[in-house]
Design a protein around this motif. Structure first.
Motif, PDB file in Angstrom:
ATOM      1  N   MET A  52      16.904  -0.971  16.225  1.00 58.38           N
ATOM      2  CA  MET A  52      16.513   0.198  16.320  1.00 58.38           C
ATOM      3  C   MET A  52      17.197   0.581  14.052  1.00 58.38           C
ATOM      4  SD  MET A  52      16.412   2.346  19.302  1.00 58.38           S
ATOM      5  CE  MET A  52      16.237   0.773  20.844  1.00 58.38           C
ATOM      6  N   TRP A  53      18.584   0.758  14.361  1.00 60.72           N
ATOM      7  CA  TRP A  53      18.434   1.122  12.901  1.00 60.72           C
ATOM      8  C   TRP A  53      18.104   0.422  11.938  1.00 60.72           C
ATOM      9  CZ3 TRP A  53      19.848   5.478  11.730  1.00 60.72           C
ATOM     10  CH2 TRP A  53      20.193   6.108  12.552  1.00 60.72           C
ATOM     11  N   GLU A  54      18.142  -0.516  12.006  1.00 61.85           N
ATOM     12  CA  GLU A  54      17.928  -2.020  10.839  1.00 61.85           C
ATOM     13  C   GLU A  54      16.214  -1.638  10.590  1.00 61.85           C
ATOM     14  OE1 GLU A  54      18.251  -6.401  11.493  1.00 61.85           O
ATOM     15  OE2 GLU A  54      20.454  -5.719  12.151  1.00 61.85           O
ATOM     16  N   VAL A  55      15.676  -1.032  11.756  1.00 58.91           N
ATOM     17  CA  VAL A  55      13.738  -1.196  11.284  1.00 58.91           C
ATOM     18  C   VAL A  55      13.913   0.603  10.735  1.00 58.91           C
ATOM     19  CG1 VAL A  55      11.979   0.587  13.043  1.00 58.91           C
ATOM     20  CG2 VAL A  55      12.908  -2.129  13.658  1.00 58.91           C
ATOM     21  N   TRP A  56      14.760   1.367  10.961  1.00 62.14           N
ATOM     22  CA  TRP A  56      14.685   3.204  10.502  1.00 62.14           C
ATOM     23  C   TRP A  56      15.517   2.887   8.784  1.00 62.14           C
ATOM     24  CZ3 TRP A  56      17.334   4.365  16.013  1.00 62.14           C
ATOM     25  CH2 TRP A  56      16.426   4.764  16.370  1.00 62.14           C
ATOM     26  N   LEU A  57      16.222   2.122   8.851  1.00 58.91           N
ATOM     27  CA  LEU A  57      16.526   1.923   7.521  1.00 58.91           C
ATOM     28  C   LEU A  57      16.013   1.208   6.725  1.00 58.91           C
ATOM     29  CD1 LEU A  57      20.527   2.119   8.336  1.00 58.91           C
ATOM     30  CD2 LEU A  57      19.146   3.965   7.477  1.00 58.91           C
ATOM     31  N   ARG A  58      14.848   0.777   6.863  1.00 55.45           N
ATOM     32  CA  ARG A  58      14.044   0.108   5.830  1.00 55.45           C
ATOM     33  C   ARG A  58      13.237   1.025   5.110  1.00 55.45           C
ATOM     34  NH1 ARG A  58      10.532  -3.074   9.621  1.00 55.45           N
ATOM     35  NH2 ARG A  58      12.715  -4.297  10.459  1.00 55.45           N
ATOM     36  N   ALA A  59      13.338   1.303   3.996  1.00 53.04           N
ATOM     37  CA  ALA A  59      12.817   1.904   3.399  1.00 53.04           C
ATOM     38  C   ALA A  59      11.345   1.982   2.906  1.00 53.04           C
ATOM     39  CB  ALA A  59      13.841   2.832   2.026  1.00 53.04           C
ATOM     40  N   PRO A  60      10.612   2.680   2.323  1.00 51.82           N
ATOM     41  CA  PRO A  60       9.198   2.342   2.012  1.00 51.82           C
ATOM     42  C   PRO A  60       9.306   0.911   0.886  1.00 51.82           C
ATOM     43  CG  PRO A  60       8.844   4.227   2.395  1.00 51.82           C
ATOM     44  CD  PRO A  60      10.256   3.986   2.275  1.00 51.82           C
ATOM     45  N   ASP A  61      10.223   1.296  -0.386  1.00 52.43           N
ATOM     46  CA  ASP A  61       9.861   0.414  -1.276  1.00 52.43           C
ATOM     47  C   ASP A  61      11.099   0.168  -2.110  1.00 52.43           C
ATOM     48  OD1 ASP A  61      10.424   2.477  -2.921  1.00 52.43           O
ATOM     49  OD2 ASP A  61       8.612   2.434  -3.691  1.00 52.43           O
ATOM     50  N   GLU A  62      11.587  -0.736  -3.459  1.00 55.59           N
ATOM     51  CA  GLU A  62      13.051  -0.338  -3.514  1.00 55.59           C
ATOM     52  C   GLU A  62      13.693   0.417  -4.159  1.00 55.59           C
ATOM     53  OE1 GLU A  62      14.084  -3.884  -6.215  1.00 55.59           O
ATOM     54  OE2 GLU A  62      11.929  -5.523  -4.876  1.00 55.59           O
ATOM     55  N   ALA A  63      13.184   1.030  -4.370  1.00 59.72           N
ATOM     56  CA  ALA A  63      13.968   2.800  -5.143  1.00 59.72           C
ATOM     57  C   ALA A  63      14.037   3.859  -4.481  1.00 59.72           C
ATOM     58  CB  ALA A  63      12.203   3.537  -6.401  1.00 59.72           C
ATOM     59  N   ALA A  64      13.002   3.874  -3.531  1.00 59.70           N
ATOM     60  CA  ALA A  64      13.252   5.043  -2.234  1.00 59.70           C
ATOM     61  C   ALA A  64      15.143   3.832  -1.456  1.00 59.70           C
ATOM     62  CB  ALA A  64      12.038   4.603  -1.084  1.00 59.70           C
ATOM     63  N   GLN A  65      15.343   2.464  -1.192  1.00 59.31           N
ATOM     64  CA  GLN A  65      15.788   2.021  -0.525  1.00 59.31           C
ATOM     65  C   GLN A  65      16.899   1.804  -1.077  1.00 59.31           C
ATOM     66  OE1 GLN A  65      15.138  -0.199   2.311  1.00 59.31           O
ATOM     67  NE2 GLN A  65      17.604   0.550   2.450  1.00 59.31           N
ATOM     68  N   ALA A  66      16.996   1.743  -3.315  1.00 64.09           N
ATOM     69  CA  ALA A  66      18.365   2.579  -3.898  1.00 64.09           C
ATOM     70  C   ALA A  66      18.958   3.495  -3.474  1.00 64.09           C
ATOM     71  CB  ALA A  66      17.828   2.202  -5.369  1.00 64.09           C
ATOM     72  N   VAL A  67      17.587   4.618  -3.451  1.00 68.14           N
ATOM     73  CA  VAL A  67      18.476   6.254  -3.106  1.00 68.14           C
ATOM     74  C   VAL A  67      18.526   6.468  -1.976  1.00 68.14           C
ATOM     75  CG1 VAL A  67      17.399   8.840  -3.481  1.00 68.14           C
ATOM     76  CG2 VAL A  67      17.064   6.889  -5.341  1.00 68.14           C
ATOM     77  N   LEU A  68      17.884   5.524  -1.251  1.00 63.79           N
ATOM     78  CA  LEU A  68      18.564   5.779   0.347  1.00 63.79           C
ATOM     79  C   LEU A  68      20.275   5.215   1.046  1.00 63.79           C
ATOM     80  CD1 LEU A  68      18.662   6.617   3.589  1.00 63.79           C
ATOM     81  CD2 LEU A  68      17.089   4.207   3.822  1.00 63.79           C
ATOM     82  N   ASP A  69      20.073   3.923   0.057  1.00 62.74           N
ATOM     83  CA  ASP A  69      21.636   3.426  -0.635  1.00 62.74           C
ATOM     84  C   ASP A  69      22.916   4.387  -1.404  1.00 62.74           C
ATOM     85  OD1 ASP A  69      20.368   1.407   1.490  1.00 62.74           O
ATOM     86  OD2 ASP A  69      20.168  -0.283  -0.202  1.00 62.74           O
ATOM     87  N   ARG A  70      22.023   5.414  -2.090  1.00 63.32           N
ATOM     88  CA  ARG A  70      23.263   5.237  -2.792  1.00 63.32           C
ATOM     89  C   ARG A  70      24.239   6.521  -1.809  1.00 63.32           C
ATOM     90  NH1 ARG A  70      20.696   6.621  -6.803  1.00 63.32           N
ATOM     91  NH2 ARG A  70      20.229   8.588  -6.694  1.00 63.32           N
ATOM     92  N   GLY A  71      22.246   7.264  -0.583  1.00 62.30           N
ATOM     93  CA  GLY A  71      22.882   8.650  -0.653  1.00 62.30           C
ATOM     94  C   GLY A  71      23.673   8.483   1.248  1.00 62.30           C
ATOM     95  N   MET A  72      23.505   6.727   1.326  1.00 57.31           N
ATOM     96  CA  MET A  72      24.573   6.527   2.130  1.00 57.31           C
ATOM     97  C   MET A  72      26.410   6.341   1.781  1.00 57.31           C
ATOM     98  SD  MET A  72      22.346   5.855   5.288  1.00 57.31           S
ATOM     99  CE  MET A  72      23.463   5.105   7.067  1.00 57.31           C
ATOM    100  N   GLU A  73      26.118   5.815   0.723  1.00 59.69           N
ATOM    101  CA  GLU A  73      28.032   5.103   0.486  1.00 59.69           C
ATOM    102  C   GLU A  73      27.996   6.558   0.476  1.00 59.69           C
ATOM    103  OE1 GLU A  73      27.281   2.703  -3.188  1.00 59.69           O
ATOM    104  OE2 GLU A  73      25.943   1.571  -1.884  1.00 59.69           O
ATOM    105  N   ALA A  74      27.436   7.896  -0.613  1.00 54.58           N
ATOM    106  CA  ALA A  74      28.093   9.061  -0.692  1.00 54.58           C
ATOM    107  C   ALA A  74      28.671   9.888   0.853  1.00 54.58           C
ATOM    108  CB  ALA A  74      27.172  10.179  -1.222  1.00 54.58           C
TER     109      ALA A  74
END
Length: 184
Positions: A52-74
């Motif tokens: 389920m988490w893998e699905v929710w953490l799949r952002a709509p595009d690469e730019a969104a994924q990069a920001v999501l990943d950066r937020g998670m790292e922070a």
């Protein structure tokens, strides 16, 4: 290219129209809810939860994924201010992506800003009504606000979707959201 997209996204909400509509993941999640509900043991239940988490953490595009990943790292580095900024950028860019709202709500919860967390969780659940993490997060937030009956109802809904949530322990007899009215 991914870095350039992330830098463009960081420039501000002017790029909001560039975010693609989030994928319809309802049938994929429905299958995972069924797997969780039918799991025979912790290993099977945990596998469904992780998927389920893998699905929710799949952002709509690469730019969104990069920001999501950066937020998670922070967030993982306890940089809650940086995480909040990243998730706000993600929401500005992709306002229809439920996980952006859920992640910012989690940061607000960790900062004990329960009112802000509740607002973001409500939006996440408008976008994805059976988002189990947002459901359980909303239950925890309501509990911390002292709204126990609402918290119990919300947590029961989350556990109905995924009985393997660790928060299910809060519904046990004697626990903060446990049954009431059965005392002597």
């Amino acid at each position: 290219m991914r870095i350039l997209l992330a830098l463009a996204l960081m420039a501000g909400p002017a790029f909001a129209s560039d975010c693609p509509e989030p994928a319809d993941v309802s049938s994929e999640l429905e299958s995972l809810f069924t797997q969780a509900q039918e799991a025979r043991d912790f290993k099977e239940g945990r596998a469904a939860s992780d998927a389920m988490w893998e699905v929710w953490l799949r952002a709509p595009d690469e730019a969104a994924q990069a920001v999501l990943d950066r937020g998670m790292e922070a967030r993982n580095s306890f940089n809650f201010e940086g995480a909040h900024r990243a998730f706000t950028r993600l929401i500005d860019y992709c306002p229809e992506y439920a996980e952006g709202w859920n992640q910012r709500a989690y940061i607000s919860f960790l900062r004990e800003d329960y009112a802000a967390a509740l607002t973001d969780l409500d939006r996440a659940l408008e976008l994805q009504p059976r988002h189990v993490a947002a459901q359980s997060g909303r239950g925890l937030t309501l509990m911390n606000l002292g709204r126990i009956a609402e918290a119990r109802k919300q947590m029961l809904a989350a556990v109905a979707n995924n009985p393997w949530l660790s928060e299910a322990a809060l519904l046990a007899e004697g626990a903060p959201l446990g049954p009431v009215g059965e005392d002597i």
